[in-house]
Design a protein around this motif. Structure first.
Motif, PDB file in Angstrom:
ATOM      1  N   VAL A 261    -138.533  -5.191  32.532  1.00  0.00           N
ATOM      2  CA  VAL A 261    -137.910  -6.354  33.175  1.00  0.00           C
ATOM      3  C   VAL A 261    -138.942  -7.031  34.073  1.00  0.00           C
ATOM      4  O   VAL A 261    -139.572  -6.378  34.919  1.00  0.00           O
ATOM      5  CB  VAL A 261    -136.678  -5.943  34.004  1.00  0.00           C
ATOM      6  CG1 VAL A 261    -136.029  -7.177  34.631  1.00  0.00           C
ATOM      7  CG2 VAL A 261    -135.674  -5.194  33.134  1.00  0.00           C
ATOM      8  N   TYR A 262    -139.118  -8.318  33.868  1.00  0.00           N
ATOM      9  CA  TYR A 262    -140.083  -9.088  34.665  1.00  0.00           C
ATOM     10  C   TYR A 262    -139.360  -9.611  35.908  1.00  0.00           C
ATOM     11  O   TYR A 262    -138.490 -10.467  35.834  1.00  0.00           O
ATOM     12  CB  TYR A 262    -140.626 -10.246  33.833  1.00  0.00           C
ATOM     13  CG  TYR A 262    -141.588 -11.148  34.575  1.00  0.00           C
ATOM     14  CD1 TYR A 262    -142.846 -10.694  34.950  1.00  0.00           C
ATOM     15  CD2 TYR A 262    -141.224 -12.451  34.913  1.00  0.00           C
ATOM     16  CE1 TYR A 262    -143.722 -11.503  35.633  1.00  0.00           C
ATOM     17  CE2 TYR A 262    -142.088 -13.273  35.589  1.00  0.00           C
ATOM     18  CZ  TYR A 262    -143.339 -12.799  35.950  1.00  0.00           C
ATOM     19  OH  TYR A 262    -144.197 -13.612  36.634  1.00  0.00           O
ATOM     20  N   LEU A 263    -139.720  -9.065  37.058  1.00  0.00           N
ATOM     21  CA  LEU A 263    -139.041  -9.428  38.311  1.00  0.00           C
ATOM     22  C   LEU A 263    -139.581 -10.709  38.932  1.00  0.00           C
ATOM     23  O   LEU A 263    -138.853 -11.437  39.591  1.00  0.00           O
ATOM     24  CB  LEU A 263    -139.175  -8.282  39.317  1.00  0.00           C
ATOM     25  CG  LEU A 263    -138.593  -6.926  38.873  1.00  0.00           C
ATOM     26  CD1 LEU A 263    -138.827  -5.883  39.951  1.00  0.00           C
ATOM     27  CD2 LEU A 263    -137.116  -7.067  38.563  1.00  0.00           C
ATOM     28  N   GLY A 264    -140.852 -10.984  38.757  1.00  0.00           N
ATOM     29  CA  GLY A 264    -141.443 -12.169  39.364  1.00  0.00           C
ATOM     30  C   GLY A 264    -142.911 -11.927  39.646  1.00  0.00           C
ATOM     31  O   GLY A 264    -143.482 -10.904  39.236  1.00  0.00           O
ATOM     32  N   ASP A 265    -143.565 -12.851  40.379  1.00  0.00           N
ATOM     33  CA  ASP A 265    -144.982 -12.687  40.680  1.00  0.00           C
ATOM     34  C   ASP A 265    -145.280 -13.228  42.078  1.00  0.00           C
ATOM     35  O   ASP A 265    -144.446 -13.905  42.700  1.00  0.00           O
ATOM     36  CB  ASP A 265    -145.839 -13.393  39.624  1.00  0.00           C
ATOM     37  CG  ASP A 265    -145.469 -14.859  39.476  1.00  0.00           C
ATOM     38  OD1 ASP A 265    -145.071 -15.483  40.471  1.00  0.00           O
ATOM     39  OD2 ASP A 265    -145.588 -15.394  38.356  1.00  0.00           O
ATOM     40  N   SER A 292    -133.835 -12.778  35.094  1.00  0.00           N
ATOM     41  CA  SER A 292    -135.102 -12.073  34.870  1.00  0.00           C
ATOM     42  C   SER A 292    -135.265 -11.814  33.371  1.00  0.00           C
ATOM     43  O   SER A 292    -134.289 -11.493  32.676  1.00  0.00           O
ATOM     44  CB  SER A 292    -135.127 -10.748  35.629  1.00  0.00           C
ATOM     45  OG  SER A 292    -135.105 -10.981  37.027  1.00  0.00           O
ATOM     46  N   GLU A 293    -136.508 -11.947  32.889  1.00  0.00           N
ATOM     47  CA  GLU A 293    -136.770 -11.732  31.469  1.00  0.00           C
ATOM     48  C   GLU A 293    -136.825 -10.234  31.152  1.00  0.00           C
ATOM     49  O   GLU A 293    -137.398  -9.448  31.910  1.00  0.00           O
ATOM     50  CB  GLU A 293    -138.087 -12.380  31.040  1.00  0.00           C
ATOM     51  CG  GLU A 293    -138.091 -13.894  31.110  1.00  0.00           C
ATOM     52  CD  GLU A 293    -138.472 -14.417  32.491  1.00  0.00           C
ATOM     53  OE1 GLU A 293    -138.729 -13.565  33.372  1.00  0.00           O
ATOM     54  OE2 GLU A 293    -138.496 -15.641  32.684  1.00  0.00           O
ATOM     55  N   VAL A 294    -136.211  -9.873  30.019  1.00  0.00           N
ATOM     56  CA  VAL A 294    -136.210  -8.485  29.560  1.00  0.00           C
ATOM     57  C   VAL A 294    -137.025  -8.417  28.273  1.00  0.00           C
ATOM     58  O   VAL A 294    -136.758  -9.155  27.315  1.00  0.00           O
ATOM     59  CB  VAL A 294    -134.778  -7.968  29.312  1.00  0.00           C
ATOM     60  CG1 VAL A 294    -134.814  -6.513  28.841  1.00  0.00           C
ATOM     61  CG2 VAL A 294    -133.930  -8.102  30.569  1.00  0.00           C
ATOM     62  N   TYR A 295    -138.013  -7.502  28.211  1.00  0.00           N
ATOM     63  CA  TYR A 295    -138.900  -7.359  27.065  1.00  0.00           C
ATOM     64  C   TYR A 295    -138.637  -6.028  26.361  1.00  0.00           C
ATOM     65  O   TYR A 295    -138.538  -4.971  27.014  1.00  0.00           O
ATOM     66  CB  TYR A 295    -140.364  -7.430  27.511  1.00  0.00           C
ATOM     67  CG  TYR A 295    -140.774  -8.794  28.030  1.00  0.00           C
ATOM     68  CD1 TYR A 295    -141.406  -9.711  27.194  1.00  0.00           C
ATOM     69  CD2 TYR A 295    -140.529  -9.161  29.354  1.00  0.00           C
ATOM     70  CE1 TYR A 295    -141.783 -10.965  27.661  1.00  0.00           C
ATOM     71  CE2 TYR A 295    -140.902 -10.402  29.838  1.00  0.00           C
ATOM     72  CZ  TYR A 295    -141.520 -11.306  28.981  1.00  0.00           C
ATOM     73  OH  TYR A 295    -141.890 -12.549  29.439  1.00  0.00           O
ATOM     74  N   CYS A 296    -138.521  -6.085  25.029  1.00  0.00           N
ATOM     75  CA  CYS A 296    -138.349  -4.874  24.216  1.00  0.00           C
ATOM     76  C   CYS A 296    -139.636  -4.646  23.419  1.00  0.00           C
ATOM     77  O   CYS A 296    -139.979  -5.459  22.541  1.00  0.00           O
ATOM     78  CB  CYS A 296    -137.176  -5.018  23.263  1.00  0.00           C
ATOM     79  SG  CYS A 296    -135.601  -5.293  24.090  1.00  0.00           S
ATOM     80  N   ASN A 297    -140.344  -3.574  23.758  1.00  0.00           N
ATOM     81  CA  ASN A 297    -141.643  -3.304  23.121  1.00  0.00           C
ATOM     82  C   ASN A 297    -142.576  -4.510  23.175  1.00  0.00           C
ATOM     83  O   ASN A 297    -143.262  -4.845  22.210  1.00  0.00           O
ATOM     84  CB  ASN A 297    -141.460  -2.858  21.670  1.00  0.00           C
ATOM     85  CG  ASN A 297    -140.910  -1.448  21.568  1.00  0.00           C
ATOM     86  OD1 ASN A 297    -140.953  -0.691  22.539  1.00  0.00           O
ATOM     87  ND2 ASN A 297    -140.387  -1.098  20.418  1.00  0.00           N
ATOM     88  N   GLY A 298    -142.583  -5.180  24.325  1.00  0.00           N
ATOM     89  CA  GLY A 298    -143.485  -6.297  24.531  1.00  0.00           C
ATOM     90  C   GLY A 298    -142.990  -7.633  24.034  1.00  0.00           C
ATOM     91  O   GLY A 298    -143.682  -8.640  24.175  1.00  0.00           O
ATOM     92  N   VAL A 299    -141.791  -7.685  23.447  1.00  0.00           N
ATOM     93  CA  VAL A 299    -141.233  -8.935  22.915  1.00  0.00           C
ATOM     94  C   VAL A 299    -140.050  -9.349  23.778  1.00  0.00           C
ATOM     95  O   VAL A 299    -139.128  -8.559  24.018  1.00  0.00           O
ATOM     96  CB  VAL A 299    -140.787  -8.766  21.450  1.00  0.00           C
ATOM     97  CG1 VAL A 299    -140.190 -10.071  20.918  1.00  0.00           C
ATOM     98  CG2 VAL A 299    -141.959  -8.315  20.587  1.00  0.00           C
ATOM     99  N   LYS A 300    -140.048 -10.602  24.244  1.00  0.00           N
ATOM    100  CA  LYS A 300    -138.960 -11.106  25.071  1.00  0.00           C
ATOM    101  C   LYS A 300    -137.690 -11.240  24.239  1.00  0.00           C
ATOM    102  O   LYS A 300    -137.655 -11.949  23.244  1.00  0.00           O
ATOM    103  CB  LYS A 300    -139.340 -12.458  25.667  1.00  0.00           C
ATOM    104  CG  LYS A 300    -138.291 -13.024  26.613  1.00  0.00           C
ATOM    105  CD  LYS A 300    -138.738 -14.361  27.168  1.00  0.00           C
ATOM    106  CE  LYS A 300    -137.650 -14.977  28.058  1.00  0.00           C
ATOM    107  NZ  LYS A 300    -138.066 -16.294  28.581  1.00  0.00           N
TER     108      LYS A 300
END
Length: 322
Positions: A261-265, A292-300
């Protein structure tokens, strides 16, 4: 004294002959009717539909086996079904060369045996490749030695494993080599007059090509002969496809997947980064009410809301992204 006819009587007889009806001609339908030649000594025990179904079945085998054999020999192998015919066992034996690799195959639980015959023109090429060569043949063809026969046994066993899988929808047949000979006249699995089905495979490797024969007596196939038809093969193929999809889904059920999960920067200098220590707080460039974006094995794949469940950090999937 013989009675002499008068001129009037002679004329009457001649006129009566001229009035006789001409012989009737045969109807055109009878003349043009085609006659099919049928040999009662050699009846066709396998229908054309079953022959066609067997060809389709072994076309699939040829594609699968060519890929497997190419990987096994680490070179490109092309295998095609040259023909599928029915003939007597005696004719099959006469069609083979005298230096063939003759492998007797048990077809358990069917009663009887089959034959896989590898012709020397391709047999020696396979042996040369298996022994580390480039896949060349000898100028003078000779009978296979016992060692060469045992080397070819690896190819035959590889072939039998694929045949078992191809025949599985029709019958669970356990193919097993029971004998190896270098002459077709040594072993006789059925009487010479018995009808057999012969599947001929053409094998190409580089500049060389040859024949591998697969012979099955019809008397051995009789218990499952009714299951062999184009219609049945089509329905089996569809059923196999459905079963394969189900099997793939069942396998995927147990596959582990990495979720991130990408929380921010935020921006930080190298000096501050090197001086980071526990309990330091930095503010992210994202509001708490944003997705927030969720990535599965590096794929959004998803967008989610951040939250908490029983004192544990959690996310709630909001929507699917592509």
């Amino acid at each position: 004294m013989a009675e002499i006819l008068s001129q009037e009587e002679i004329d009457a007889l001649l006129s009566a002959i001229g009035k006789e009806e001409a012989p009737q001609e045969l109807p055109e339908t009878l003349i043009e009717e085609k006659v099919s030649i049928y040999d009662f000594k050699r009846p066709d025990k396998v229908s054309k539909e079953q022959i066609r179904a067997l060809k389709n079945l072994h076309d699939k085998f040829a594609r699968n086996f060519s890929s497997k054999l190419s990987g096994f020999l680490r070179t490109i192998i092309e295998i095609d079904v040259a023909s599928v015919d029915q003939m007597t066992y005696g004719e099959f034996v006469l069609s083979l060369s005298q230096s063939v690799s003759f492998n007797v195959i048990n077809l358990y639980p069917l009663e009887g045996s089959g034959i896989i015959a590898i012709e020397p023109d391709i047999g020696f090429v396979l042996i040369d490749r298996l022994l580390g060569g480039f896949g060349t043949t000898f100028q003078n063809i000779r009978p296979f030695t016992d060692i060469e026969q045992s080397i070819l046994l690896d190819i035959v066993n590889l072939m039998l494993s694929d045949l078992k899988n191809i025949w599985a929808p029709i019958a669970e047949i356990r193919f097993e080599v029971t004998a190896q000979e270098t002459s077709p006249n040594v072993v006789q699995i059925v009487a010479p007059s018995e009808v057999v089905v012969l599947i001929v495979f053409e094998v190409k490797m580089g500049d060389y090509k040859g024949i591998i024969n697969f012979c099955i007596p019809v008397i051995t196939l009789e218990p499952i002969l009714t299951k062999i038809s184009t219609h049945d093969m089509l329905s089996i193929s569809r059923k196999e496809h459905v079963n394969r999809v189900v099997n793939i889904l069942q396998i995927l059920d147990n596959v582990l997947m990495r979720i991130e999960v990408y929380l921010g920067d935020f921006n930080i200098s190298v000096e501050n980064f090197l001086n980071l220590k526990p309990n330091d707080i930095y503010i992210l460039h994202k509001n708490t009410n944003e997705f927030s974006e969720v990535y599965c094995n590096g794929v959004k794949k998803f967008e989610a809301k951040l939250g908490k469940v029983k004192n544990k950090k959690a996310i709630k999937i909001a929507k699917l992204t592509f």
